[in-house]
Design a protein around this motif. Structure first.
Motif, mmCIF file in Angstrom:
data_model
loop_
_atom_site.group_PDB
_atom_site.id
_atom_site.type_symbol
_atom_site.label_atom_id
_atom_site.label_comp_id
_atom_site.label_asym_id
_atom_site.label_seq_id
_atom_site.Cartn_x
_atom_site.Cartn_y
_atom_site.Cartn_z
ATOM 1 N N GLU A 76 0.835 -1.188 0.000
ATOM 2 C CA GLU A 76 0.000 0.000 0.000
ATOM 3 C C GLU A 76 0.874 1.244 0.000
ATOM 4 N N ASN A 77 0.493 2.211 -0.822
ATOM 5 C CA ASN A 77 1.309 3.402 -0.972
ATOM 6 C C ASN A 77 0.968 4.416 0.108
ATOM 7 N N ILE A 78 1.670 4.348 1.224
ATOM 8 C CA ILE A 78 1.433 5.257 2.341
ATOM 9 C C ILE A 78 2.042 6.617 2.032
ATOM 10 N N LYS A 79 1.248 7.670 2.235
ATOM 11 C CA LYS A 79 1.731 9.029 2.019
ATOM 12 C C LYS A 79 2.244 9.580 3.353
ATOM 13 N N VAL A 80 3.515 9.936 3.384
ATOM 14 C CA VAL A 80 4.148 10.485 4.577
ATOM 15 C C VAL A 80 4.324 11.986 4.408
ATOM 16 N N GLY A 81 3.555 12.764 5.160
ATOM 17 C CA GLY A 81 3.714 14.210 5.138
ATOM 18 C C GLY A 81 4.916 14.614 5.982
ATOM 19 N N ILE A 82 5.707 15.553 5.481
ATOM 20 C CA ILE A 82 6.942 15.976 6.160
ATOM 21 C C ILE A 82 6.969 17.496 6.247
ATOM 22 N N THR A 83 7.161 18.020 7.454
ATOM 23 C CA THR A 83 7.312 19.474 7.598
ATOM 24 C C THR A 83 8.785 19.851 7.501
ATOM 25 N N ILE A 84 9.046 21.072 7.110
ATOM 26 C CA ILE A 84 10.425 21.519 6.874
ATOM 27 C C ILE A 84 11.150 21.890 8.165
ATOM 28 N N GLY A 85 10.368 22.156 9.249
ATOM 29 C CA GLY A 85 11.021 22.587 10.484
ATOM 30 C C GLY A 85 11.605 23.980 10.321
ATOM 31 N N ASP A 86 12.592 24.317 11.130
ATOM 32 C CA ASP A 86 13.239 25.635 11.020
ATOM 33 C C ASP A 86 14.206 25.610 9.850
ATOM 34 N N PRO A 87 13.977 26.435 8.821
ATOM 35 C CA PRO A 87 14.834 26.408 7.635
ATOM 36 C C PRO A 87 16.269 26.862 7.886
ATOM 37 N N ASN A 88 16.523 27.500 9.022
ATOM 38 C CA ASN A 88 17.887 27.904 9.364
ATOM 39 C C ASN A 88 18.648 26.811 10.108
ATOM 40 N N GLY A 89 17.978 25.697 10.338
ATOM 41 C CA GLY A 89 18.595 24.579 11.045
ATOM 42 C C GLY A 89 18.941 23.430 10.115
ATOM 43 N N ILE A 90 18.947 22.218 10.664
ATOM 44 C CA ILE A 90 19.388 21.046 9.896
ATOM 45 C C ILE A 90 18.231 20.256 9.284
ATOM 46 N N SER B 113 15.090 33.546 13.718
ATOM 47 C CA SER B 113 14.497 34.652 12.982
ATOM 48 C C SER B 113 12.994 34.488 12.866
ATOM 49 N N LYS B 114 12.306 35.611 12.782
ATOM 50 C CA LYS B 114 10.854 35.626 12.645
ATOM 51 C C LYS B 114 10.436 34.948 11.343
ATOM 52 N N GLU B 115 11.186 35.229 10.264
ATOM 53 C CA GLU B 115 10.854 34.670 8.957
ATOM 54 C C GLU B 115 10.948 33.139 8.957
ATOM 55 N N ALA B 116 11.974 32.616 9.623
ATOM 56 C CA ALA B 116 12.137 31.162 9.716
ATOM 57 C C ALA B 116 10.984 30.551 10.501
ATOM 58 N N GLY B 117 10.598 31.207 11.585
ATOM 59 C CA GLY B 117 9.481 30.720 12.388
ATOM 60 C C GLY B 117 8.178 30.714 11.614
ATOM 61 N N GLU B 118 7.966 31.756 10.809
ATOM 62 C CA GLU B 118 6.731 31.842 10.017
ATOM 63 C C GLU B 118 6.644 30.718 8.999
ATOM 64 N N LEU B 119 7.765 30.388 8.346
ATOM 65 C CA LEU B 119 7.752 29.298 7.372
ATOM 66 C C LEU B 119 7.558 27.950 8.073
ATOM 67 N N ALA B 120 8.197 27.777 9.227
ATOM 68 C CA ALA B 120 8.037 26.533 9.980
ATOM 69 C C ALA B 120 6.582 26.310 10.367
ATOM 70 N N ILE B 121 5.899 27.381 10.810
ATOM 71 C CA ILE B 121 4.500 27.280 11.205
ATOM 72 C C ILE B 121 3.602 27.062 9.993
ATOM 73 N N LYS B 122 3.894 27.749 8.900
ATOM 74 C CA LYS B 122 3.106 27.556 7.679
ATOM 75 C C LYS B 122 3.183 26.110 7.217
ATOM 76 N N SER B 123 4.365 25.523 7.304
ATOM 77 C CA SER B 123 4.561 24.130 6.931
ATOM 78 C C SER B 123 3.777 23.209 7.859
ATOM 79 N N LEU B 124 3.848 23.461 9.169
ATOM 80 C CA LEU B 124 3.148 22.634 10.145
ATOM 81 C C LEU B 124 1.637 22.727 9.968
ATOM 82 N N GLU B 125 1.130 23.921 9.779
ATOM 83 C CA GLU B 125 -0.317 24.106 9.639
ATOM 84 C C GLU B 125 -0.842 23.440 8.373
#
Length: 349
Positions: free
Chosen positions: A5-19, A93-105
């Protein structure tokens, strides 16, 4: 359940300034990963392409604009932003946090809509995500609000499973956050998770004391005698296989944890220090007790090594495999515990 079965795994980017981006891409350097499941990364194709170039990786990116365009066997990246994101390695950074949250949401919305099957989150920085619009201290608290159930931070590895009575609260507030209701709820969540998510029919659970030496009969605090021990006795009377409370200082050193299916610690560091000492690099943070499966690697954003190409994807890969395994185990559990009268009526048809 069909293993293919083809399981779809959603992945968030996390903090883009990190690893996060680095470990995600490194995990898919082995093309065999794409034969097991289909990844869907919630981020930006430009950002992922930047990581590929910086770390000299080979992962091929398949950019999409909507989930209906996901292609099995490809490394799918859904575009959340069109504009370039300027990476500042290791910076809050605020920008990194905003992208991390956008990805999570976005990923959480897809999970709730069953457009992805499980969620694996890359590490976030708690300072950068905190804002007037996002006041949660981390993933677990946010997902607890978004998904049905009662969340439990459950650290799991091949050697050890550790749950927490309290997680991201100051040490001074730990005693006031522990009461009979919390104890019974958390142990109930662990028990249900061990049965439903890990296939353990009769879980054996150990509980660690709140105070040093479990309070030494009230000499070093009375919380264990007044709150923890009575709650555990009631749980045992109800047929739960619960042991303890144990003094935490010797419990892990003498390998006592090997006798149990899970350990419940009273607070964050009491449980996570021994867990990461024993399992670091291949441990997984699993949010038990919710309607959907979410896992994460057992480490943070790695700001100290961000951009250096030194990050290991091992824990992230483990998080993916644990999420898939739990997803399949839950499906099997549902089938085995389905109403037998329904099965009988199907056969008669």
């Amino acid at each position: 359940m069909n293993k293919n079965e083809n399981i779809k795994v959603g992945i968030t980017i996390g903090d883009p300034n990190g690893i996060g981006g680095e470990i995600i891409l490194k995990a898919f350097e082995d093309p065999r990963m794409l034969e097991i499941f289909t990844p869907v990364v919630f981020a930006s194709t430009k950002l992922l392409s930047f990581y590929v170039k910086i770390f000299n990786l080979k992962t091929k990116i398949h950019g999409i604009t909507k989930l209906e365009d996901v292609v099995p066997g490809r490394f799918n990246v859904i575009r959340l932003i069109k504009e370039p994101f300027v990476v500042k390695w290791g910076e809050v950074s605020k920008e990194a946090g905003e992208l991390a949250i956008k990805s999570l949401e976005a990923a959480t919305a897809a999970l709730k809509a069953n457009k992805i099957d499980v969620l694996v989150t890359a590490p976030i920085n708690k300072e950068s995500i905190h804002s007037d619009n996002f006041k949660f201290p981390g993933h677990t608290d946010y997902l607890n609000q978004q998904l049905d159930g009662e969340s439990l931070m459950f650290m799991v590895s091949d050697e050890l499973r550790v749950g927490l009575l309290t997680d991201h609260v100051p040490i001074k507030d730990v005693p006031s956050n522990i009461n009979a209701k919390v104890i019974k709820t958390k142990i109930g969540t662990i028990k249900e998770s061990l049965r439903k998510d890990f296939g353990i029919r009769k879980p054996r659970i150990a509980v660690l004391g709140i105070n040093p030496h479990v309070g030494d009969n009230g000499i070093i605090g009375t919380e264990d005698q007044d709150t923890l021990i009575p709650a555990l006795e009631e749980l045992r009377e109800d047929g739960n296989i619960i042991f303890g409370p144990y003094a935490a200082d010797s419990f892990f050193g003498n390998k006592k944890f090997k006798e149990f299916d899970a350990v419940l610690a009273s607070y964050h560091d009491q449980g996570l220090i021994p867990f990461k000492t024993i399992s670091f690099g291949h441990g997984v943070n699993y949010t038990a007790g919710l309607s959907h499966v979410r896992t994460s690697p057992d480490h943070g954003t790695g700001f100290d090594i961000a951009g250096k190409g030194e990050a290991s994807p091992e824990s992230f890969i483990a998080a993916i495999h644990v999420a898939i395994k739990i997803y399949r185990q839950r499906k099997e559990y549902e089938v085995l515990n389905e109403n037998p009268l329904k099965n009988l009526s199907r056969k008669r048809r």
